[in-house]
Scaffold this motif. Structure first.
Motif, mmCIF file in Angstrom:
data_model
loop_
_atom_site.group_PDB
_atom_site.id
_atom_site.type_symbol
_atom_site.label_atom_id
_atom_site.label_comp_id
_atom_site.label_asym_id
_atom_site.label_seq_id
_atom_site.Cartn_x
_atom_site.Cartn_y
_atom_site.Cartn_z
ATOM 1 N N GLU A 1 0.854 -1.188 0.000
ATOM 2 C CA GLU A 1 0.000 0.000 0.000
ATOM 3 C C GLU A 1 0.892 1.241 0.000
ATOM 4 O OE1 GLU A 1 -2.965 -0.284 3.112
ATOM 5 O OE2 GLU A 1 -2.738 -2.458 3.064
ATOM 6 N N PRO A 2 0.917 1.980 -1.112
ATOM 7 C CA PRO A 2 1.803 3.146 -1.202
ATOM 8 C C PRO A 2 1.587 4.181 -0.101
ATOM 9 C CG PRO A 2 0.903 2.605 -3.351
ATOM 10 C CD PRO A 2 0.211 1.728 -2.354
ATOM 11 N N GLU A 3 0.388 4.278 0.447
ATOM 12 C CA GLU A 3 0.142 5.265 1.509
ATOM 13 C C GLU A 3 0.874 4.892 2.805
ATOM 14 O OE1 GLU A 3 -3.222 2.332 1.373
ATOM 15 O OE2 GLU A 3 -2.385 3.671 -0.107
ATOM 16 N N LYS A 4 1.349 3.673 2.909
ATOM 17 C CA LYS A 4 2.094 3.246 4.095
ATOM 18 C C LYS A 4 3.598 3.445 3.943
ATOM 19 C CE LYS A 4 -1.208 -0.019 5.918
ATOM 20 N NZ LYS A 4 -1.425 -1.389 6.382
ATOM 21 N N THR A 5 4.036 3.981 2.821
ATOM 22 C CA THR A 5 5.462 4.193 2.588
ATOM 23 C C THR A 5 6.071 5.079 3.675
ATOM 24 O OG1 THR A 5 5.117 3.969 0.221
ATOM 25 C CG2 THR A 5 7.160 5.010 0.916
ATOM 26 N N LEU A 6 5.374 6.149 4.019
ATOM 27 C CA LEU A 6 5.878 7.066 5.042
ATOM 28 C C LEU A 6 5.985 6.354 6.397
ATOM 29 C CD1 LEU A 6 6.853 9.862 5.770
ATOM 30 C CD2 LEU A 6 4.470 10.531 6.146
ATOM 31 N N ALA A 7 5.035 5.508 6.713
ATOM 32 C CA ALA A 7 5.089 4.758 7.974
ATOM 33 C C ALA A 7 6.290 3.821 7.988
ATOM 34 C CB ALA A 7 3.798 3.976 8.175
ATOM 35 N N TYR A 8 6.538 3.164 6.855
ATOM 36 C CA TYR A 8 7.717 2.288 6.753
ATOM 37 C C TYR A 8 9.003 3.110 6.915
ATOM 38 C CZ TYR A 8 4.977 -1.736 5.168
ATOM 39 O OH TYR A 8 4.103 -2.779 5.085
ATOM 40 N N LEU A 9 9.030 4.270 6.309
ATOM 41 C CA LEU A 9 10.223 5.127 6.418
ATOM 42 C C LEU A 9 10.446 5.551 7.865
ATOM 43 C CD1 LEU A 9 9.884 7.286 3.207
ATOM 44 C CD2 LEU A 9 11.849 5.892 3.834
ATOM 45 N N ARG A 10 9.376 5.955 8.540
ATOM 46 C CA ARG A 10 9.507 6.376 9.944
ATOM 47 C C ARG A 10 10.030 5.235 10.811
ATOM 48 N NH1 ARG A 10 3.950 9.381 9.755
ATOM 49 N NH2 ARG A 10 4.644 11.458 9.144
ATOM 50 N N GLN A 11 9.450 4.058 10.614
ATOM 51 C CA GLN A 11 9.886 2.914 11.410
ATOM 52 C C GLN A 11 11.344 2.558 11.116
ATOM 53 O OE1 GLN A 11 7.997 1.492 13.887
ATOM 54 N NE2 GLN A 11 9.981 0.607 14.402
ATOM 55 N N THR A 12 11.735 2.682 9.858
ATOM 56 C CA THR A 12 13.120 2.394 9.479
ATOM 57 C C THR A 12 14.064 3.405 10.106
ATOM 58 O OG1 THR A 12 12.315 1.455 7.409
ATOM 59 C CG2 THR A 12 14.648 1.969 7.518
ATOM 60 N N VAL A 13 13.687 4.684 10.128
ATOM 61 C CA VAL A 13 14.509 5.718 10.769
ATOM 62 C C VAL A 13 14.678 5.411 12.252
ATOM 63 C CG1 VAL A 13 14.535 8.152 11.462
ATOM 64 C CG2 VAL A 13 14.047 7.548 9.098
ATOM 65 N N VAL A 14 13.599 5.023 12.915
ATOM 66 C CA VAL A 14 13.676 4.706 14.347
ATOM 67 C C VAL A 14 14.598 3.507 14.573
ATOM 68 C CG1 VAL A 14 12.340 3.869 16.329
ATOM 69 C CG2 VAL A 14 11.448 5.728 14.920
ATOM 70 N N ASN A 15 14.426 2.464 13.779
ATOM 71 C CA ASN A 15 15.261 1.264 13.945
ATOM 72 C C ASN A 15 16.735 1.549 13.672
ATOM 73 O OD1 ASN A 15 13.040 -0.271 14.641
ATOM 74 N ND2 ASN A 15 12.723 -1.056 12.572
ATOM 75 N N LEU A 16 17.012 2.322 12.627
ATOM 76 C CA LEU A 16 18.404 2.648 12.310
ATOM 77 C C LEU A 16 19.023 3.542 13.385
ATOM 78 C CD1 LEU A 16 18.148 3.183 8.451
ATOM 79 C CD2 LEU A 16 19.281 1.303 9.631
ATOM 80 N N SER A 17 18.210 4.424 13.963
ATOM 81 C CA SER A 17 18.711 5.283 15.050
ATOM 82 C C SER A 17 19.063 4.445 16.267
ATOM 83 C CB SER A 17 17.670 6.335 15.422
ATOM 84 O OG SER A 17 17.431 7.193 14.340
ATOM 85 N N ARG A 18 18.210 3.482 16.584
ATOM 86 C CA ARG A 18 18.507 2.581 17.707
ATOM 87 C C ARG A 18 19.814 1.827 17.462
ATOM 88 N NH1 ARG A 18 12.616 -0.122 18.096
ATOM 89 N NH2 ARG A 18 11.556 1.554 19.205
ATOM 90 N N SER A 19 19.964 1.341 16.242
ATOM 91 C CA SER A 19 21.181 0.588 15.909
ATOM 92 C C SER A 19 22.419 1.471 16.041
ATOM 93 C CB SER A 19 21.097 0.040 14.487
ATOM 94 O OG SER A 19 20.074 -0.918 14.399
ATOM 95 N N ALA A 20 22.306 2.709 15.580
ATOM 96 C CA ALA A 20 23.444 3.638 15.679
ATOM 97 C C ALA A 20 23.808 3.882 17.144
ATOM 98 C CB ALA A 20 23.117 4.949 14.980
ATOM 99 N N LEU A 21 22.795 4.056 17.987
ATOM 100 C CA LEU A 21 23.066 4.278 19.411
ATOM 101 C C LEU A 21 23.679 3.037 20.054
ATOM 102 C CD1 LEU A 21 19.879 6.275 20.452
ATOM 103 C CD2 LEU A 21 22.211 7.137 20.228
ATOM 104 N N ARG A 22 23.198 1.850 19.681
ATOM 105 C CA ARG A 22 23.775 0.621 20.213
ATOM 106 C C ARG A 22 25.245 0.495 19.837
ATOM 107 N NH1 ARG A 22 20.032 -2.642 17.717
ATOM 108 N NH2 ARG A 22 18.096 -1.997 18.652
ATOM 109 N N ARG A 23 25.556 0.812 18.579
ATOM 110 C CA ARG A 23 26.957 0.731 18.133
ATOM 111 C C ARG A 23 27.830 1.703 18.909
ATOM 112 N NH1 ARG A 23 24.500 0.215 13.190
ATOM 113 N NH2 ARG A 23 24.769 2.419 12.715
ATOM 114 N N ARG A 24 27.310 2.892 19.181
ATOM 115 C CA ARG A 24 28.086 3.869 19.950
ATOM 116 C C ARG A 24 28.352 3.376 21.361
ATOM 117 N NH1 ARG A 24 25.213 9.570 18.531
ATOM 118 N NH2 ARG A 24 25.622 9.509 16.304
ATOM 119 N N ILE A 25 27.316 2.857 21.997
ATOM 120 C CA ILE A 25 27.466 2.380 23.372
ATOM 121 C C ILE A 25 28.460 1.230 23.420
ATOM 122 C CG2 ILE A 25 26.259 1.195 25.252
ATOM 123 C CD1 ILE A 25 23.800 2.934 24.509
#
Length: 191
Positions: free
Chosen positions: A80-104
């Motif tokens: 569903e193309p209208e969910k693209t933004l939701a997928y992007l938001r979730q991906t940003v959150v997950n990648l941010s968590r991963s970046a913080l984990r790598r830093r720690i």
């Protein structure tokens, strides 16, 4: 002066057909055009989301770019193309968590600096010197030893040493200089 010929009509006609073919290939999922429009419309808001989760701008930009790359790679799965933004938001959150984990993890794995300590060899050498000095001090006359200990180890002035031992200031100076000379001779003989 050369005249530049206009672009052939057949070539410009091929581009829309290639584009249509690409859209047909991803008809089941999000199109490249839809993703491009989502990028233009929501890049700043996704950057703001990453900024709330991370602390530096470069990392935020990297996370948002990586999110778009990942959603682009998986666009066939976005039904569903209208969910693209939701997928992007979730991906940003997950990648941010991963970046913080790598830093720690990186901070935990950093080697901790060793305190400024003498090496074992230096410690052993210092101990030998102290032992030699103590032995040499025991070989001095009693008054010389008392003057040197009060003057240099107790950090007293010559007047304080004279008052403590009940002798004159001249005697303190004489015992002190003779004691140092005797220590020097004894220590040089040991090395």
């Amino acid at each position: 002066m050369p005249v530049i010929a206009p672009m052939p009509a057949a070539r410009s006609a091929r581009l829309p057909s290639q584009r249509e073919g690409a859209e047909e290939t991803v008809a089941a999922g999000t199109t490249v055009d839809h993703l491009t429009e989502t990028y233009r419309a929501h890049y700043r808001s996704l950057l703001g989301l990453a900024a709330l989760l991370l602390d530096d701008t470069a990392s935020c930009e990297d996370v948002v770019q990586e999110a778009f790359i990942r959603v682009h790679s998986a666009r066939n799965r976005v039904r569903e193309p209208e969910k693209t933004l939701a997928y992007l938001r979730q991906t940003v959150v997950n990648l941010s968590r991963s970046a913080l984990r790598r830093r720690i993890l990186g901070l935990k794995l950093l080697s901790k600096p060793m305190p400024d300590m003498a090496s074992a060899e230096e410690g052993a050498y210092d101990q030998l010197e102290r032992d030699a000095l103590i032995k040499a001090m025991k070989g001095l006359q009693r008054r010389q030893r008392e003057v040197l200990v009060l003057r240099y180890f107790s950090d007293m002035t010559e007047a304080q040493v004279a008052e403590t031992l009940g002798i004159s200031l001249g005697s303190v100076k004489a015992y002190g200089s003779r004691g140092i000379a005797a220590l020097r001779v004894t220590m040089e003989a040991q090395t």
